[in-house]
Motif scaffolding. Structure first.
Motif, mmCIF file in Angstrom:
data_model
loop_
_atom_site.group_PDB
_atom_site.id
_atom_site.type_symbol
_atom_site.label_atom_id
_atom_site.label_comp_id
_atom_site.label_asym_id
_atom_site.label_seq_id
_atom_site.Cartn_x
_atom_site.Cartn_y
_atom_site.Cartn_z
ATOM 1 N N LEU A 1 -4.958 6.699 -0.435
ATOM 2 C CA LEU A 1 -4.383 5.354 -0.437
ATOM 3 C C LEU A 1 -4.389 4.760 -1.832
ATOM 4 O O LEU A 1 -5.339 4.954 -2.603
ATOM 5 C CB LEU A 1 -5.193 4.463 0.516
ATOM 6 C CG LEU A 1 -4.690 3.041 0.750
ATOM 7 C CD1 LEU A 1 -3.422 3.052 1.607
ATOM 8 C CD2 LEU A 1 -5.770 2.197 1.431
ATOM 9 N N SER A 2 -3.334 4.009 -2.148
ATOM 10 C CA SER A 2 -3.269 3.245 -3.394
ATOM 11 C C SER A 2 -2.760 1.844 -3.090
ATOM 12 O O SER A 2 -1.926 1.651 -2.198
ATOM 13 C CB SER A 2 -2.321 3.907 -4.404
ATOM 14 O OG SER A 2 -2.781 5.183 -4.785
ATOM 15 N N VAL A 3 -3.267 0.856 -3.839
ATOM 16 C CA VAL A 3 -2.741 -0.500 -3.806
ATOM 17 C C VAL A 3 -1.616 -0.578 -4.833
ATOM 18 O O VAL A 3 -1.791 -0.178 -5.990
ATOM 19 C CB VAL A 3 -3.833 -1.531 -4.132
ATOM 20 C CG1 VAL A 3 -3.245 -2.942 -4.151
ATOM 21 C CG2 VAL A 3 -4.968 -1.448 -3.109
ATOM 22 N N TYR B 1 -8.095 -3.514 8.092
ATOM 23 C CA TYR B 1 -7.878 -2.132 8.500
ATOM 24 C C TYR B 1 -8.566 -1.898 9.833
ATOM 25 O O TYR B 1 -9.728 -2.269 10.018
ATOM 26 C CB TYR B 1 -8.444 -1.167 7.452
ATOM 27 C CG TYR B 1 -8.342 0.290 7.840
ATOM 28 C CD1 TYR B 1 -7.105 0.915 7.945
ATOM 29 C CD2 TYR B 1 -9.488 1.045 8.095
ATOM 30 C CE1 TYR B 1 -6.999 2.254 8.295
ATOM 31 C CE2 TYR B 1 -9.400 2.385 8.434
ATOM 32 C CZ TYR B 1 -8.154 2.988 8.537
ATOM 33 O OH TYR B 1 -8.053 4.314 8.883
ATOM 34 N N LEU C 1 0.840 -1.187 0.000
ATOM 35 C CA LEU C 1 0.000 0.000 0.000
ATOM 36 C C LEU C 1 0.878 1.242 0.000
ATOM 37 O O LEU C 1 1.981 1.237 0.565
ATOM 38 C CB LEU C 1 -0.919 0.027 1.226
ATOM 39 C CG LEU C 1 -1.957 -1.086 1.361
ATOM 40 C CD1 LEU C 1 -2.722 -0.924 2.661
ATOM 41 C CD2 LEU C 1 -2.900 -1.112 0.170
ATOM 42 N N LYS D 1 0.032 1.305 -9.617
ATOM 43 C CA LYS D 1 -0.735 1.705 -8.447
ATOM 44 C C LYS D 1 -2.209 1.835 -8.797
ATOM 45 O O LYS D 1 -2.558 2.343 -9.865
ATOM 46 C CB LYS D 1 -0.219 3.035 -7.893
ATOM 47 C CG LYS D 1 1.202 2.986 -7.345
ATOM 48 C CD LYS D 1 1.634 4.336 -6.802
ATOM 49 C CE LYS D 1 3.064 4.271 -6.258
ATOM 50 N NZ LYS D 1 3.509 5.585 -5.739
#
Length: 465
Positions: free
Chosen positions: A363-365, A398, A355, A373
């Protein structure tokens, strides 16, 4: 921040160093004590039983914006209303099933998707172990099987009894020999093996804390025999190995050796081909972290000299090709209380996906294998939030931790980021203030667990997203 703390953030910190005061080997399931949950992003656990499983995510997922859905319904956590054992169910927003297990004044542990209770005799010897399978709001006791073992490693003899149960094609196992006055520097623990119901891993250990070292053997449940399956690879000659990551049904391993307090060496072991290779020698680069992206691809992490950023490389074990996918990305490290660190940057979870939190808390994966991303739409990361991977690296838990008093904490928000499904679902909680919630993690690959203790009674809450 010391170098060793930065390197530990890459996903190589062992639970023994979080729970140093106990000086025992645990690492049975992916859980964090609540006092560490607020800094979980900085000390993401790679559990002793990490299997390095890769996830199959198609190209379409990597190109789209991942959706974040915040459930409007607030969960009201039930009180520990009696001292008996019973299970109740609840539905949260039509998307999450909650199972509230009231454990009474008895102490239960959890791991491998079951509840279990250990009966101790004199000198803390285990007299019996009972297992319960929790499913659909019921808890059913399962048959316990037991066998003894005796084996040797580095001049020490290890022996004990291993307990296990089988359910839904899986094995849940209990077995550990803790440090004693007669043998203060030795111990052993068992871990299940993903996809196998015929054998478990038996980790033999010696030393404590930074002198700790361990070695795995395969224990066959049907025959009761112990197999030194790494013999002939060269791994048996490593004197300071303290962590193992597995891939392909134990066919390959990444072995971490602790050279000094601040220095680690990473080895790639091909169990089938009986080979062992120093990854720094193999790639001609300094390696500060390593894990599997998939069976044929290793992810190698380099730390910059100023220890503020990292770069990621992929290494194809079949072709020997080395490719850089990330360059000088900032680390995500939260404030430990002593060191002031910007809490944005990369998080690693010991698998293909990480992440990235930017300075604005979006937020980015990150696909570490490709460097691409995927933005998480409408999500803002909170400073007291943290993520924790499930065993197969397909989902991220989370949680937002709230401090109630100096001695009591709880979780105000829970969510699961499903990396395969491409969704992120979360909800708020209330009623936890007096429950003394102390532990959060993964009960199994799909269910989140929270442990609490209120007025001498225990409870376990399970959530299926």
């Amino acid at each position: 921040m010391k170098a060793k703390q930065l390197l530990d953030a890459i996903g190589q910190l062992d639970e023994r160093y979080i729970e140093e005061a106990e000086a025992e080997i645990h690492g049975r399931n992916r859980r964090l004590p609540v006092r560490w949950a607020a800094t979980a992003a900085a000390i993401l656990l790679v559990f002793i039983s990490v299997l390095g499983t890769a996830m199959a995510v198609n190209a379409g997922f990597r190109q789209m914006v991942l959706s974040f859905f915040h459930i409007g319904q607030v969960e009201s956590v039930p009180d520990h209303n009696d001292r008996g054992f019973h299970v109740s169910k609840s539905d949260i927003g039509g998307r999450i099933q909650a199972e509230y297990i009231q454990l009474g004044d008895s102490y239960y542990e959890s791991g491998d998707g079951v509840l279990y209770q250990v009966d101790y005799g004199e000198n803390d010897t285990v007299r019996s172990v009972r297992f319960w399978n929790v499913q659909d709001g019921t808890a059913v006791e399962t048959d316990t099987q037991k066998k003894s073992f005796s084996t040797a490693w580095q001049g020490e003899t290890y022996q004990g009894e291993i307990y296990w149960c089988k359910h839904d094609g899986d094995v849940s196992v209990y077995g550990e020999g803790t440090y004693t006055d007669d043998s203060p520097e030795t111990g052993w623990v068992t871990n299940s093996v993903s996809g196998r119901s015929d054998a478990v891993l038996l980790y033999l250990s010696q030393g404590r804390q930074r002198d700790y070292r361990q070695y795995p053997m395969l224990y066959h449940l049907d025959t009761g025999k112990t197999e030194d399956f790494l013999r002939g690879t060269g791994a048996e000659d490593l004197s300071n190995a303290w962590d193992y990551q597995w891939s392909g049904g134990l066919e390959r391993a990444i072995i971490t050796c602790l050279e000094t307090e601040d220095e680690k060496t990473y080895y790639f072991c091909d169990v089938t081909k009986k080979s062992l290779t120093n990854l720094s020698t193999l790639t001609d680069r300094k390696i500060d972290g390593a894990f599997f992206a998939d069976h044929d691809t290793l992810l190698l992490v380099q730390v910059s000299e100023d220890q503020k950023s990292c770069s990621v490389f992929t290494y194809d074990v079949t072709t020997g090709k080395l490719v850089q996918t990330l360059r000088r990305e900032n680390y995500f490290l939260q404030d430990y209380g002593t060191y002031s660190i910007a809490n944005y940057g990369m998080m690693f979870f010991g698998g293909r996906y990480g992440l990235y939190v930017d300075p604005k808390k979006t937020l980015s994966v990150v696909d570490l294998k490709t460097g691409s991303k995927t933005s998480v739409n409408n999500f803002v990361f909170q400073n007291n939030g943290s993520f924790l991977s499930n065993p197969s690296k397909t989902k991220l838990l989370y949680s937002v931790t709230e401090e109630i008093t100096d001695e009591s904490m709880g979780f105000s928000q829970l969510g699961v980021l499903d990396l395969e499904g491409g969704t992120f679902t979360a909800f708020n909680r209330e009623g936890y203030a007096g429950l003394k919630e102390w532990c959060i993690g993964w009960f199994d690959d799909n269910r989140v667990e929270i442990s609490s203790n209120q007025s001498g009674t225990n409870a376990l809450y399970l959530y299926t997203f």
